[in-house]
Design a protein around this motif. Structure first.
Motif, PDB file in Angstrom:
ATOM      1  N   TYR A  27       0.855  -1.191   0.000  1.00 42.51           N
ATOM      2  CA  TYR A  27       0.000   0.000   0.000  1.00 42.51           C
ATOM      3  C   TYR A  27       0.885   1.232   0.000  1.00 42.51           C
ATOM      4  O   TYR A  27       1.757   1.405   0.857  1.00 42.51           O
ATOM      5  CB  TYR A  27      -0.901  -0.012   1.231  1.00 42.51           C
ATOM      6  N   THR A  78       1.046   5.496  -0.275  1.00 41.59           N
ATOM      7  CA  THR A  78       0.234   6.698  -0.109  1.00 41.59           C
ATOM      8  C   THR A  78       1.097   7.843   0.382  1.00 41.59           C
ATOM      9  O   THR A  78       2.322   7.693   0.568  1.00 41.59           O
ATOM     10  CB  THR A  78      -0.914   6.431   0.878  1.00 41.59           C
ATOM     11  N   ASN A  85      -8.351   1.391   8.218  1.00 43.12           N
ATOM     12  CA  ASN A  85      -9.147   2.197   9.153  1.00 43.12           C
ATOM     13  C   ASN A  85      -9.692   1.351  10.294  1.00 43.12           C
ATOM     14  O   ASN A  85      -9.682   1.765  11.459  1.00 43.12           O
ATOM     15  CB  ASN A  85     -10.290   2.879   8.406  1.00 43.12           C
ATOM     16  N   THR A  94      -7.950  -1.179  -3.734  1.00 40.89           N
ATOM     17  CA  THR A  94      -7.387  -0.132  -2.868  1.00 40.89           C
ATOM     18  C   THR A  94      -8.401   0.329  -1.829  1.00 40.89           C
ATOM     19  O   THR A  94      -8.048   0.583  -0.666  1.00 40.89           O
ATOM     20  CB  THR A  94      -6.927   1.064  -3.720  1.00 40.89           C
ATOM     21  N   PRO A 154      -4.433   5.857   6.233  1.00 38.11           N
ATOM     22  CA  PRO A 154      -4.625   6.074   4.791  1.00 38.11           C
ATOM     23  C   PRO A 154      -4.445   7.542   4.451  1.00 38.11           C
ATOM     24  O   PRO A 154      -4.765   8.431   5.245  1.00 38.11           O
ATOM     25  CB  PRO A 154      -6.069   5.620   4.552  1.00 38.11           C
ATOM     26  N   THR A 182      -3.169   7.379  -3.375  1.00 44.34           N
ATOM     27  CA  THR A 182      -2.954   5.992  -2.962  1.00 44.34           C
ATOM     28  C   THR A 182      -2.837   5.063  -4.167  1.00 44.34           C
ATOM     29  O   THR A 182      -3.402   5.294  -5.228  1.00 44.34           O
ATOM     30  CB  THR A 182      -4.106   5.511  -2.068  1.00 44.34           C
ATOM     31  N   GLN A 189      -7.833   0.320   2.197  1.00 43.56           N
ATOM     32  CA  GLN A 189      -7.990   1.523   3.025  1.00 43.56           C
ATOM     33  C   GLN A 189      -9.028   1.305   4.118  1.00 43.56           C
ATOM     34  O   GLN A 189      -8.836   1.722   5.272  1.00 43.56           O
ATOM     35  CB  GLN A 189      -8.387   2.706   2.142  1.00 43.56           C
TER      36      GLN A 189
END
Length: 574
Positions: free
Chosen positions: A87, A89, A121, A113, A133, A137, A117
């Motif tokens: 990931y 970002t 969270n 994606t 996040p 991204t 995300q």
């Protein structure tokens, strides 16, 4: 009538109830957690797939920014259970945009994606993962048996050129071996005739590894400017050291705060920040050598059309448009010396003015983030801001040709003063920017600093180099003229081109985020330098040197008068 009204109210009430029920059902269906969210909740309670699989997934994933986990171990888990995700970002912290990546060993159902995300969270609420996040991204997913990737057009073109050069090298080397074997079987006269060959044979022989290796190992007799070989090699090494630090630590490092607090503020690391001067040294050397060669050529070929030297200079190597400017400055100098000096001053003025204008226009501040700010590309790579060192190289040839300069360097006291001034000025320019992390320079100061220092640093080095040109310099001259530098100086252009590829190839193949420490950085610099030199030798022998050979065949020059009493390069013997 009353009964009809009551019936009407019942119908309205029933309709509203039905609509409300449908809306509630629709809302409930919409709010139902996705399969990814369900699997993430199970993973958080160590009950996804099995307790052992869940525990391993937690062991093999990163928990915070710039942690990659263990990709190989993650992919060893059952492929229908999990896959590995990277990931990528950017988050904003203290008015700075900080990019980061995190490696995740997530359930197979988290395959977009948005899923990743959402999972981050949910896990951040329970503090199982601290990877917020952000924006911009992008997620890359990896499986145990990845699908085959199609070749891009660019990759196909590069491969085609590599195959072409490999074929040419094979043909040229084979011809060289055949000619060498056949020459032993023939009589002397027949051998000479055979060895000369035709133009086509000579073109192929330009790619012969045997011939090019001989040329690489051959060192001509000592020359006045051999000290420049040492400067070129040291500048190339300086660039590799700098690129290793910059490309390795940015945009990510798993100890960036430590680096900012300790590494970046160290005096030793300042050498990396000042590495831009290494490129300026190359520009200065180029300007000096081109001017020296072209002025000698103009003196011995007074009727020669100056445009011929533009073409010849452009071919010589360094893909820089400064070669187009040099002949005009030198012709002006040849016509009247003051005109040459005026043009050099104008070129330096252009460099200074554009540096100031770009710095002020883009509000550039000189700190570690200078290369991430708007206008960084213009202030660093554009030709109009880097013409200053090249212009000084031209001026250095003018100064070198003056009898007054030669007489001054005959004086021992003057030479020692020149060495001290050269060392003091170069160190001052390299370290004056040291405290920029404590107090920020204004854009105007940044422009003035870059505009002047990029020319003054090569000038400072040139003050001591002039001594070696006139046959002085002692141990300083002997060091710069070491045989190892003379060999490696043939590779500096290839080293400059190839070192970012070496560094990026390693960085984008790493299984862990870079970690700054002096010992790790030292080992990384050493390995990058070794691989850069090895690949540069291959590039020099198979591409750079063959094109020099082709130039001699296609653009021959009259060298009869210049080659008397000089050792002959055995590689040039046909």
């Amino acid at each position: 009538m009353k009964n009809n009204f009551i019936l009407f109210l019942l119908i309205i009430n029933l309709s509203i109830s039905l609509i409300f029920c449908q809306s509630t059902d629709s809302s409930s269906a919409t709010n139902q957690p996705s399969q990814c969210s369900t699997d993430i909740d199970l993973l958080a309670s160590f009950s996804y797939s099995s307790y052992m699989d869940s525990m391993k997934m937690w062991m093999y994933m990163g928990r915070s920014p710039n942690e990659l986990g263990n990709m190989e171990q993650c992919l060893m888990l059952p492929p229908n259970v999990t896959h590995y995700c990277v990931y990528q970002t950017s988050i904003v912290m203290e008015n700075m945009t900080l990019p980061y990546v995190v490696g995740l060993c997530f359930p197979k159902s988290c395959n977009t994606t948005d899923d990743v995300q959402s999972a981050l969270n949910r896990l951040m609420m329970s503090s199982l993962i601290i990877a917020p996040p952000g924006s911009d991204t992008q997620t890359h997913f990896y499986t145990r048996d990845p699908p085959k990737k199609n070749w891009t057009v660019g990759a196909g073109i590069v491969l085609g050129f590599c195959v072409l050069f490999a074929i040419l090298v094979a043909i040229g080397t084979s011809l060289e071996l055949i000619r060498s074997y056949m020459s032993k079987l023939m009589m002397i006269e027949e051998s000479k005739e055979f060895m000369e060959g035709g133009t086509t044979v000579k073109l192929f022989l330009s790619f012969s590894l045997i011939k090019n290796c001989r040329a690489f190992m051959f060192l001509p007799e000592s020359r006045s400017f051999d000290s420049l070989d040492g400067v070129r090699v040291l500048a190339a090494i300086w660039i590799v050291i700098s690129h290793t630090g910059i490309f390795q630590l940015f945009p990510m490092s798993n100890d960036m705060e430590y680096f900012m607090a300790k590494g970046y503020k160290s005096y030793a690391y300042q050498a990396i920040n000042s590495s831009q001067y290494a490129v300026d040294l190359f520009f200065m050397i180029t300007g000096f050598l081109v001017s020296h060669i072209l002025l000698k050529s103009l003196e011995s070929n007074k009727s020669r059309n100056p445009l011929f030297w533009v073409i010849w200079g452009w071919y010589l190597a360094n893909d820089t448009q400064f070669y187009l400017i040099a002949p005009f400055v030198l012709v002006a100098y040849k016509y009247r010396k003051i005109y040459g000096y005026i043009l050099v001053a104008i070129l330096f003025g252009i460099s200074l003015a554009t540096s100031i204008w770009i710095s002020v226009e883009n509000n550039i501040v000189y700190d570690i983030s200078v290369f991430l700010t708007p206008g960084a590309n213009e202030i660093y790579v554009k030709p109009w801001v880097r013409i200053g060192p090249f212009a000084f190289g031209i001026a250095l040839e003018f100064i070198y040709r003056m009898e007054t300069t030669k007489r001054l360097y005959e004086i021992t006291l003057f030479r020692y003063i020149a060495y001290a001034f050269s060392l003091g000025l170069s160190m001052f320019l390299a370290y004056i920017q040291y405290d920029t992390y404590l107090k920020t320079w204004s854009p105007l100061i940044v422009g003035l600093y870059l505009g002047f220092s990029r020319t003054l640093f090569p000038a400072a080095i040139s003050i001591s180099l002039l001594s070696t040109f006139y046959g002085h310099g002692g141990y300083y001259s002997k060091f710069l003229k070491l045989s190892c530098f003379r060999y490696l100086s043939k590779l500096t252009f290839a080293m400059y081109l190839i070192n970012p590829i070496v560094i990026y190839s390693y960085n984008y193949s790493r299984t862990s985020i870079p970690h700054y420490s002096v010992i790790e950085h030292s080992y990384q610099v050493t390995s990058n330098l070794v691989f850069t030199i090895l690949l540069s030798i291959i590039l020099h022998l198979t591409v750079e040197k063959p094109f020099v050979n082709l130039q001699r065949i296609l653009l021959p020059t009259n060298t009869k008068n210049n080659n008397n009493n000089k050792p002959t390069n055995p590689a040039n013997k046909v």
